[in-house]
Design a protein around this motif. Structure first.
Motif, mmCIF file in Angstrom:
data_model
loop_
_atom_site.group_PDB
_atom_site.id
_atom_site.type_symbol
_atom_site.label_atom_id
_atom_site.label_comp_id
_atom_site.label_asym_id
_atom_site.label_seq_id
_atom_site.Cartn_x
_atom_site.Cartn_y
_atom_site.Cartn_z
ATOM 1 N N SER A 190 59.158 20.942 64.850
ATOM 2 C CA SER A 190 60.283 21.324 64.118
ATOM 3 C C SER A 190 60.722 20.620 62.987
ATOM 4 C CB SER A 190 61.294 20.729 64.996
ATOM 5 O OG SER A 190 61.751 19.489 65.352
ATOM 6 N N VAL A 191 59.763 19.852 62.146
ATOM 7 C CA VAL A 191 59.763 19.193 60.774
ATOM 8 C C VAL A 191 60.122 20.163 60.036
ATOM 9 C CG1 VAL A 191 57.396 19.044 60.232
ATOM 10 C CG2 VAL A 191 58.663 17.648 59.456
ATOM 11 N N ASP A 192 61.156 19.847 58.972
ATOM 12 C CA ASP A 192 61.644 20.704 57.920
ATOM 13 C C ASP A 192 61.824 19.747 56.708
ATOM 14 O OD1 ASP A 192 62.746 22.561 56.434
ATOM 15 O OD2 ASP A 192 64.641 22.745 57.803
ATOM 16 N N THR A 193 61.189 20.222 55.758
ATOM 17 C CA THR A 193 61.541 19.522 54.444
ATOM 18 C C THR A 193 62.023 20.603 53.465
ATOM 19 O OG1 THR A 193 59.396 19.985 53.523
ATOM 20 C CG2 THR A 193 59.663 17.845 54.933
ATOM 21 N N GLY A 194 62.083 21.946 53.681
ATOM 22 C CA GLY A 194 62.718 22.627 52.973
ATOM 23 C C GLY A 194 61.552 23.824 52.273
ATOM 24 N N ILE A 195 60.377 23.186 52.371
ATOM 25 C CA ILE A 195 59.195 23.930 51.542
ATOM 26 C C ILE A 195 58.008 24.538 52.825
ATOM 27 C CG2 ILE A 195 57.168 23.801 49.997
ATOM 28 C CD1 ILE A 195 60.142 23.541 48.811
ATOM 29 N N ALA A 196 58.120 25.407 52.996
ATOM 30 C CA ALA A 196 57.260 25.961 54.109
ATOM 31 C C ALA A 196 55.801 25.489 54.177
ATOM 32 C CB ALA A 196 57.414 27.510 54.050
ATOM 33 N N ASP A 197 55.304 25.663 52.851
ATOM 34 C CA ASP A 197 53.791 25.028 52.927
ATOM 35 C C ASP A 197 53.804 23.557 53.195
ATOM 36 O OD1 ASP A 197 52.958 27.740 52.152
ATOM 37 O OD2 ASP A 197 52.702 27.251 49.907
ATOM 38 N N ARG A 198 54.538 22.875 52.614
ATOM 39 C CA ARG A 198 54.616 21.425 52.874
ATOM 40 C C ARG A 198 54.781 20.940 54.359
ATOM 41 N NH1 ARG A 198 58.224 18.618 49.063
ATOM 42 N NH2 ARG A 198 59.918 19.479 50.308
ATOM 43 N N ASP A 199 55.856 21.854 55.192
ATOM 44 C CA ASP A 199 55.958 21.716 56.394
ATOM 45 C C ASP A 199 54.799 22.091 57.206
ATOM 46 O OD1 ASP A 199 58.646 20.925 55.814
ATOM 47 O OD2 ASP A 199 59.377 23.082 56.156
ATOM 48 N N ALA A 200 53.924 23.174 56.734
ATOM 49 C CA ALA A 200 52.661 23.359 57.325
ATOM 50 C C ALA A 200 51.785 22.229 57.353
ATOM 51 C CB ALA A 200 52.186 24.716 56.978
ATOM 52 N N HIS A 201 51.653 21.789 56.189
ATOM 53 C CA HIS A 201 50.680 20.666 55.891
ATOM 54 C C HIS A 201 51.174 19.633 56.765
ATOM 55 C CE1 HIS A 201 48.649 17.808 52.857
ATOM 56 N NE2 HIS A 201 47.769 17.945 53.800
ATOM 57 N N LEU A 202 52.404 19.227 57.045
ATOM 58 C CA LEU A 202 52.866 18.064 57.728
ATOM 59 C C LEU A 202 52.471 18.432 59.376
ATOM 60 C CD1 LEU A 202 56.094 17.084 56.446
ATOM 61 C CD2 LEU A 202 54.135 15.605 56.200
ATOM 62 N N ARG A 203 52.536 19.539 59.753
ATOM 63 C CA ARG A 203 52.293 19.599 61.047
ATOM 64 C C ARG A 203 50.627 19.847 61.422
ATOM 65 N NH1 ARG A 203 55.603 24.321 59.856
ATOM 66 N NH2 ARG A 203 57.842 23.879 60.489
ATOM 67 N N GLY A 204 50.017 19.997 60.352
ATOM 68 C CA GLY A 204 48.479 19.930 60.502
ATOM 69 C C GLY A 204 47.592 18.785 60.837
ATOM 70 N N ASP A 205 46.520 18.649 60.828
ATOM 71 C CA ASP A 205 45.580 17.610 61.155
ATOM 72 C C ASP A 205 45.737 16.316 60.110
ATOM 73 O OD1 ASP A 205 44.857 18.541 63.437
ATOM 74 O OD2 ASP A 205 43.145 19.568 63.021
ATOM 75 N N ASP A 206 45.926 16.813 58.812
ATOM 76 C CA ASP A 206 46.103 15.606 57.658
ATOM 77 C C ASP A 206 46.997 14.696 58.038
ATOM 78 O OD1 ASP A 206 43.993 16.711 56.023
ATOM 79 O OD2 ASP A 206 45.276 17.474 54.843
ATOM 80 N N PHE A 207 48.038 15.192 59.020
ATOM 81 C CA PHE A 207 49.432 14.239 59.022
ATOM 82 C C PHE A 207 49.469 14.165 60.730
ATOM 83 C CE2 PHE A 207 50.406 15.168 54.802
ATOM 84 C CZ PHE A 207 50.554 13.684 54.276
ATOM 85 N N PHE A 208 50.345 14.989 61.285
ATOM 86 C CA PHE A 208 50.733 14.972 62.705
ATOM 87 C C PHE A 208 50.026 15.467 63.805
ATOM 88 C CE2 PHE A 208 55.236 14.389 60.444
ATOM 89 C CZ PHE A 208 55.253 13.303 61.009
ATOM 90 N N SER A 209 49.123 16.372 63.234
ATOM 91 C CA SER A 209 48.498 17.279 64.372
ATOM 92 C C SER A 209 49.232 17.838 65.479
ATOM 93 C CB SER A 209 47.304 16.346 64.835
ATOM 94 O OG SER A 209 46.257 15.874 63.768
ATOM 95 N N ALA A 210 50.164 18.528 65.112
ATOM 96 C CA ALA A 210 51.386 18.990 66.079
ATOM 97 C C ALA A 210 50.856 19.701 67.261
ATOM 98 C CB ALA A 210 52.544 19.836 65.225
#
Length: 203
Positions: free
Chosen positions: A84-104
């Motif tokens: 549910s992370v939301d920074t207002g930028i869809a591409d950035r949110d997808a990056h945060l959910r991915g394996d570089d960051f949270f591995s959601a």
């Protein structure tokens, strides 16, 4: 108005104070559910060394046990859905959910379980507990201000708190970064967490 009021004893030096329980706040003792529709859990992180990026988590749940007579016996539990992370930028949110960051997909939740609570000022408190991100659990202390209590138009008894904490994301295995040509890195290690909580007393 804090969970305790301070009164100086007449028969003691002025520097010695005793703490007296406020009956109105002692009456708030009980179990509460965080109202996500009227609360916010967010973060701020420095980007490219020059500006701040802010985000929130839109899906979370939590409970509080408040002890107005003895704040040290209070407790909190929060579960946050990483997706549910939301920074207002869809591409950035997808990056945060991915394996570089949270591995959601692998680690869908961030959790906090309190282990201690204390009054540190007239209206301020510190709650300490275990923050778990990506299966890494480390201690976290959150400084909170008690904003008061009220009964809303639906008859719900509410309490409000706001506060913040700072962490180093690398302590929880969030280490991705990129070097900048002029020096420095794309994303700071330090992250500020913010909490604005409205909680409803359970029947």
């Amino acid at each position: 108005m804090g969970l305790f009021t301070r009164r100086t004893r007449q028969d003691a030096p002025a520097t010695v104070a005793t703490l007296e329980v406020d009956p109105a706040l002692a009456a708030l003792t009980g179990d509460y559910t965080i109202d996500a529709a009227h609360s916010s859990i967010g973060f701020t992180v420095r980007h490219a060394m020059v500006t701040n990026v802010r985000g929130t988590f839109g899906d979370y749940s939590g409970t509080l046990h408040l002890d107005g007579g003895d704040p040290s016996r209070s407790a909190a539990s929060i579960d946050v859905e990483i997706a549910s992370v939301d920074t207002g930028i869809a591409d950035r949110d997808a990056h945060l959910r991915g394996d570089d960051f949270f591995s959601a997909e692998t680690f869908p939740k961030m959790t906090f379980r309190s282990t201690a609570a204390a009054r540190v000022g007239a209206d301020t408190y510190r709650i300490t507990g275990d923050l778990t991100i990506k299966d890494v659990t480390r201690p976290l202390s959150i400084d909170l201000e008690f904003n008061g209590s009220a009964t809303d138009v639906y008859g719900n008894e509410r309490v409000g708190f706001e506060g913040s904490a700072e962490i180093l994301r690398s302590d929880w295995g969030l280490t991705w970064n990129a070097a900048l040509e002029a020096g420095g890195v794309m994303v700071s290690d330090k992250v500020k967490l913010t909490f604005d909580i409205s909680a409803v007393r359970q029947a």
